[in-house]
Design an enzyme around this catalytic site. Structure first.
Site, short mmCIF file in Angstrom:
data_model
loop_
_atom_site.label_atom_id
_atom_site.label_comp_id
_atom_site.label_asym_id
_atom_site.label_seq_id
_atom_site.Cartn_x
_atom_site.Cartn_y
_atom_site.Cartn_z
N GLY A 60 0.82 -1.19 0.00
CA GLY A 60 0.00 0.00 0.00
C GLY A 60 0.86 1.24 0.00
O GLY A 60 2.08 1.19 0.16
N GLY B 277 0.72 5.57 1.13
CA GLY B 277 0.04 6.71 1.74
C GLY B 277 0.92 7.93 1.68
O GLY B 277 1.98 7.94 1.04
N GLY B 278 0.49 8.98 2.35
CA GLY B 278 1.23 10.23 2.32
C GLY B 278 2.61 10.13 2.92
O GLY B 278 3.50 10.90 2.58
N PHE B 279 2.84 9.17 3.83
CA PHE B 279 4.13 9.06 4.51
C PHE B 279 5.07 8.09 3.83
O PHE B 279 6.20 7.91 4.27
CB PHE B 279 3.93 8.63 5.97
N GLY B 280 4.63 7.44 2.77
CA GLY B 280 5.53 6.53 2.08
C GLY B 280 4.82 5.26 1.64
O GLY B 280 3.60 5.19 1.59
N VAL C 106 4.45 0.93 1.84
CA VAL C 106 4.59 -0.24 2.70
C VAL C 106 4.81 -1.47 1.82
O VAL C 106 4.08 -1.69 0.86
CB VAL C 106 3.35 -0.45 3.59
N LYS D 82 7.66 -0.23 6.32
CA LYS D 82 7.20 1.10 5.92
C LYS D 82 8.43 1.93 5.56
O LYS D 82 9.26 2.24 6.41
CB LYS D 82 6.41 1.77 7.04
N ASP E 66 -4.42 9.79 15.34
CA ASP E 66 -4.79 9.50 13.95
C ASP E 66 -5.52 8.16 13.85
O ASP E 66 -5.25 7.35 12.98
CB ASP E 66 -3.55 9.50 13.05
#
Length: 653
Positions: free
Chosen positions: A342, A344-347, A349, A363, A460
């Site tokens: 997957g 997301g905004g942070f990188g 996985v 991650k 979060d």
């Protein structure tokens, strides 16, 4: 006494052997079909299943054709099984693959009446219903080669692929009752050769085989358009294509292969192939051994690799958890697209596998993710000290130059939103599972707030940060935004608002005030989403679209609370559903003091003797355009995480 160098040499050989065994036993994909029902321990069904699985495939006369069909037991406790080997593999490989699959599947899917697993060379499935002669298109999955066809040749490549698959489909569907398989090649653009195979389970009729393969062919553009290779796999059929040869082209696709009676001249070819395999295996083992020794020497020389411009003294307490970057590259196949779980905004996985066979999730933080050194250190320091069955366990981390990696336990069924907001997959979440998920999240949050050695505010909590293991138990993840509180601390302020639209408490989004009750607000939103099966900020009721909190409150006031319950759930305790809606509304009240603590919530979920207070109107600040514009720039990054394209590598996380 044996020297440490020799001990390491022997352990490296053992590790390589274990790695080879683990790789050979790792399936392409598997599905535990929870919606088909469970069996209880020591039941007649379990006895029949164990009896069926204990028989060796070699004892079945159909194994020489690559097709296995068996059943055991009677009436509703009867177990039915089907196995299919790829049409070009020999009988020994077929037998070993099917026996491995029969051994692994009940371990991966304990107590499930129906399950299916695919390896590169075979497929195996069992069920409590008759599956022989039944065309099954679900569950499907696809894999793709990460390399692209040159942009100028995509249309030509696709035209060659379509023609080749159509020809192979016509050939395979007319196969007999023991074999429906075809493989061939064709000239492709850029002086390439395109190889493809198609196969149906031979118990299908001609029409069913053709229909299954045509449906799989139509799915290729969605999974593999513009790629030089890919596969579309269904229980009853599969298609694969590559620009490199991947099947045994000497196999006659029109008839079952003569596995036990090689033709004249094949002995020399077989011997040559055996020699090649042995040589390649030895060379690969030597390379792996050398790589392992180099990594070992590097780790001994530099047990702690510091970034060029950032001290890492703060993480010294968890220094023993550090992984070598090269070891992570090997585990994730150099962060290959196939291992991507997957983004997301942070990188991104990735799924990986350690030399001991343990699956991990890595991650890899992007350099522009917004989660810099402070968030990275924060997550390592916090999560390394947390141990709870409803929290994702941190295995380690890596810091090397600009690379920041977090290594977690691998959680099989990806995130809750992957099921909850999918119109098809959410049917897998019956009320019993949803109630268990709500309870597990509550216990995990209670641990963070009160029961761990630290008091932690997650900040979060949302559906995409709840992962589901093989038994659909929830595990709270992603602590990059978490904050540590003193045990007697109740509130803090921040000028940097981080979180996700729709889950943030009003006092936090508007004034930067966060507390334990901020997490409670997020939990309440999450509970209402789990009950309704819809996102908070995009709730649909017929033709009307609004926010979930408003709709839930209106129905609660009008005495029609059950109207928000997900219509895909055909059964379940209505009293539990109403109680969860009640708890959710208590959590999202605008007045912080009115919201319950996580300890009270866990008690409410487990005891009906407690009378719940009447909720007040929830906060509707999300509909205020002025506030939304005020924090939109700070939400932008996390909105990307919420709407991220999370996908399973081969199932799937």
């Amino acid at each position: 006494m044996v020297s440490s160098r020799w001990l390491f040499f022997l352990s490296a050989i053992f590790m390589l052997t274990a790695l080879a065994v683990a790789q050979s036993a790792e399936p392409l994909n598997h599905f535990c079909l929870y919606e088909k029902g469970n069996y209880t321990a020591n039941s007649t069904y379990e006895t029949n299943l164990n009896q069926l699985l204990s028989s060796d495939v070699s004892s079945d006369t159909g194994s020489n054709s690559g097709f296995y069909n068996s059943s055991y037991g009677q009436n509703s406790d009867q177990v039915h099984a089907i196995g299919l080997c790829r049409g070009d593999v020999n009988s020994d490989v077929c037998r070993d693959c099917l026996n491995t699959a029969k051994s692994l599947l009940p371990q991966r899917c304990p107590n499930q009446k129906e399950a299916i697993v695919w390896y590169d060379y075979c497929m195996f499935r069992y069920s409590n219903r008759s599956i022989y002669g039944v065309m099954e298109t679900s569950p499907p999955f696809s894999l793709l080669n990460t390399q692209n066809v040159s942009a100028n040749y995509v249309e030509q490549f696709n035209a060659v692929l379509r023609t080749l698959i159509e020809n192979l489909t016509s050939q395979a569907k007319d196969g007999g009752s023991l074999r429906k398989f075809a493989a061939n090649s064709a000239s492709a653009p850029e002086f390439k050769t395109l190889y493809a195979l198609v196969q149906c389970t031979p118990d299908l009729s001609v029409d069913d085989c053709e229909g299954c393969l045509r449906g799989a062919k139509e799915a290729i553009p969605q999974c593999c358009n513009g790629k030089i290779g890919g596969r579309v796999v269904r229980p009853s059929c599969n298609i694969r294509f590559e620009t490199n040869p991947f099947f045994n082209s000497t196999t006659d696709a029109s008839a079952p292969p003569a596995y036990n009676t090689p033709t004249t001249g094949s002995k020399g070819n077989s011997t040559s192939r055996t020699v090649i395999i042995i040589v390649v295996t030895i060379v690969a083992s030597v390379i792996l051994l050398i790589t392992t020794i180099c990594i070992y020497r590097r780790v001994r020389r530099w047990p702690w690799v510091k970034p060029e411009s950032e001290p890492v003294d703060e993480i010294g307490s968890v220094e023993s958890l550090q992984f070598d970057f090269d070891a992570i590259k090997v585990a994730t196949d150099n962060f290959s697209e196939e291992n991507k779980l997957g983004q997301g905004g942070f990188g991104v996985v990735y799924k990986g596998k350690l030399p001991n066979g343990q699956a991990i999730a890595v991650k890899r933080l992007s350099t522009d993710s917004g989660q810099g050194d402070s968030e990275f250190k924060n997550e390592v320091l916090l999560v390394a000290k947390l141990q709870h069955r409803n929290l994702v366990r941190l295995q380690g981390f890596c810091l090397q130059r600009n690379e920041r990696l977090l290594v977690y336990e691998f959680v099989q069924n990806t995130s809750l939103d992957h099921f909850l907001f999918d119109p098809i997959k959410r049917a897998h979440l019956d009320w019993e599972r949803r109630y268990k998920i709500i309870g597990g999240i509550a216990r995990g949050m209670l641990y963070l707030h009160e029961d761990s050695r630290l008091r932690i505010i997650h900040r979060d909590l949302k559906a995409s940060n709840i992962l589901l293991d093989g038994d659909m138990n929830p595990k709270i993840s992603d602590f990059g935004m978490a904050r540590l509180f003193l045990l007697d601390q109740t509130q803090a302020n921040t000028s940097r608002i981080v979180g996700t639209y729709g889950y943030m408490a009003p006092e936090y989004a508007m004034h930067g005030q966060f507390s334990l009750k901020s997490d409670v607000f997020s939990f309440g939103v999450l509970v209402l989403e789990i009950v309704s099966g819809q996102r908070n900020h995009c709730f649909r009721n017929g033709e009307n679209v609004g926010d979930l909190l408003s709709y839930a409150w209106r129905n609660w006031r009008e005495g029609t609370a059950l109207d928000i319950v997900d219509s895909t759930m055909s059964s379940g305790s209505t009293s539990e559903m109403i109680r969860c809606i009640h708890i959710g509304l208590l959590c999202v009240q605008e007045n912080v003091a009115d919201r319950p603590t996580m300890a009270s919530i866990v008690l409410m979920l487990n005891s009906y003797s407690i009378t719940l207070p009447v909720p007040s109107q929830p906060a509707f600040f999300m509909n205020t355009s002025s506030i939304e514009s005020e924090v939109s720039s700070k939400w932008e990054h996390s909105i990307g995480v919420t709407e991220s394209d999370e996908r399973s590598k081969r199932s799937s996380v």
